[in-house]
Design a protein around this motif. Structure first.
Motif, mmCIF file in Angstrom:
data_model
loop_
_atom_site.group_PDB
_atom_site.id
_atom_site.type_symbol
_atom_site.label_atom_id
_atom_site.label_comp_id
_atom_site.label_asym_id
_atom_site.label_seq_id
_atom_site.Cartn_x
_atom_site.Cartn_y
_atom_site.Cartn_z
ATOM 1 N N LYS A 114 0.849 -1.186 0.000
ATOM 2 C CA LYS A 114 0.000 0.000 0.000
ATOM 3 C C LYS A 114 0.887 1.240 0.000
ATOM 4 O O LYS A 114 1.925 1.270 0.657
ATOM 5 C CB LYS A 114 -0.916 0.018 1.223
ATOM 6 N N LYS A 119 -6.444 2.959 6.419
ATOM 7 C CA LYS A 119 -7.628 2.294 5.885
ATOM 8 C C LYS A 119 -8.541 3.316 5.220
ATOM 9 O O LYS A 119 -8.426 4.521 5.470
ATOM 10 C CB LYS A 119 -8.372 1.583 7.015
ATOM 11 N N GLU A 120 -9.471 2.827 4.402
ATOM 12 C CA GLU A 120 -10.441 3.713 3.769
ATOM 13 C C GLU A 120 -11.237 4.452 4.834
ATOM 14 O O GLU A 120 -11.546 3.910 5.892
ATOM 15 C CB GLU A 120 -11.370 2.910 2.861
ATOM 16 N N VAL A 152 -9.748 7.600 0.421
ATOM 17 C CA VAL A 152 -10.763 6.906 -0.367
ATOM 18 C C VAL A 152 -10.189 5.571 -0.840
ATOM 19 O O VAL A 152 -10.870 4.556 -0.851
ATOM 20 C CB VAL A 152 -11.222 7.777 -1.567
ATOM 21 N N HIS A 153 -8.920 5.593 -1.231
ATOM 22 C CA HIS A 153 -8.187 4.390 -1.645
ATOM 23 C C HIS A 153 -6.732 4.584 -1.241
ATOM 24 O O HIS A 153 -6.166 5.645 -1.493
ATOM 25 C CB HIS A 153 -8.312 4.191 -3.165
ATOM 26 N N GLY A 155 -3.964 3.399 -2.435
ATOM 27 C CA GLY A 155 -2.959 3.360 -3.496
ATOM 28 C C GLY A 155 -2.039 2.155 -3.366
ATOM 29 O O GLY A 155 -2.064 1.445 -2.365
ATOM 30 N N TRP A 156 -1.229 1.926 -4.393
ATOM 31 C CA TRP A 156 -0.293 0.798 -4.415
ATOM 32 C C TRP A 156 1.046 1.274 -4.947
ATOM 33 O O TRP A 156 1.109 2.180 -5.773
ATOM 34 C CB TRP A 156 -0.809 -0.323 -5.325
#
Length: 184
Positions: A114, A119-120, A152-153, A155-156
């Motif tokens: 991540k 967390k979201e 919201v997300h 990411g990676w």
């Protein structure tokens, strides 16, 4: 033309450490011939006696990655299949093992983690002037000063890249998967 060259150089530098070193050397001007040289240029006869070094064929890293995912998980087969002829349960049953194996392959090759350790819907602090590649704003924000934002997300990111080394022929550099044949 320059944009295409820049993109090619970016991807080559990202996946090929030797190419990245050569690019850094060229950009830093190291090893460049100087204009005020007193040496004479090599003669035609000395040019002809030097052996021509043939570079090993290379494969685009995107093809290498796709070929690995096809070999390990048959990802291209799943994507290219006409899924309209199957029920959702059948598609899900076929996709599950493919996706599991893709994850194992990506974990082995890219070591994906991540980008943001949150967390979201959790609040994080986004630094002033944060890179648009790392933070994509949804809604209005100037991004010019440090601010608190809701994830919201997360990411990676790839923390390491270990693509398999390709050693095939130049003519085969774009092959993702060989045709499978059987004796008749």
């Amino acid at each position: 033309m320059r944009l295409g060259l820049a993109l090619r150089a970016f991807w080559k530098a990202l996946f090929d450490s030797a190419a990245a070193e050569r690019m850094a050397t060229a950009l830093d001007g190291e090893g460049q011939p100087r204009l005020e040289t007193t040496e004479e240029p090599p003669s035609e006869s000395s040019k002809k006696t030097q052996p021509i070094r043939k570079l090993a064929p290379t494969q685009n890293p995107a093809i290498t990655l796709l070929a690995t995912l096809q070999r390990d998980a048959r990802l291209v087969d799943l994507i290219q299949e006409d899924l309209d002829q199957y029920q959702d349960a059948q598609v899900g049953a076929a996709a599950r093992p493919c996706l599991k194996q893709c994850r194992q392959s990506l974990d082995r090759i890219l070591k994906i983690e991540k980008l943001v350790d949150a967390k979201e819907n959790e609040s994080i602090t986004v630094p002033a002037g944060a890179s648009a590649a790392r933070y994509r704003w949804i809604g209005e924000s100037s991004g010019t000063e440090e601010t608190t934002a809701k994830v919201v997300h997360p990411g990676w990111q790839a923390v390491s890249i270990e693509l398999p080394q390709w050693s095939g022929d130049e003519d085969d550099a774009k092959v993702i998967a060989p045709a499978q044949v059987s004796a008749t």
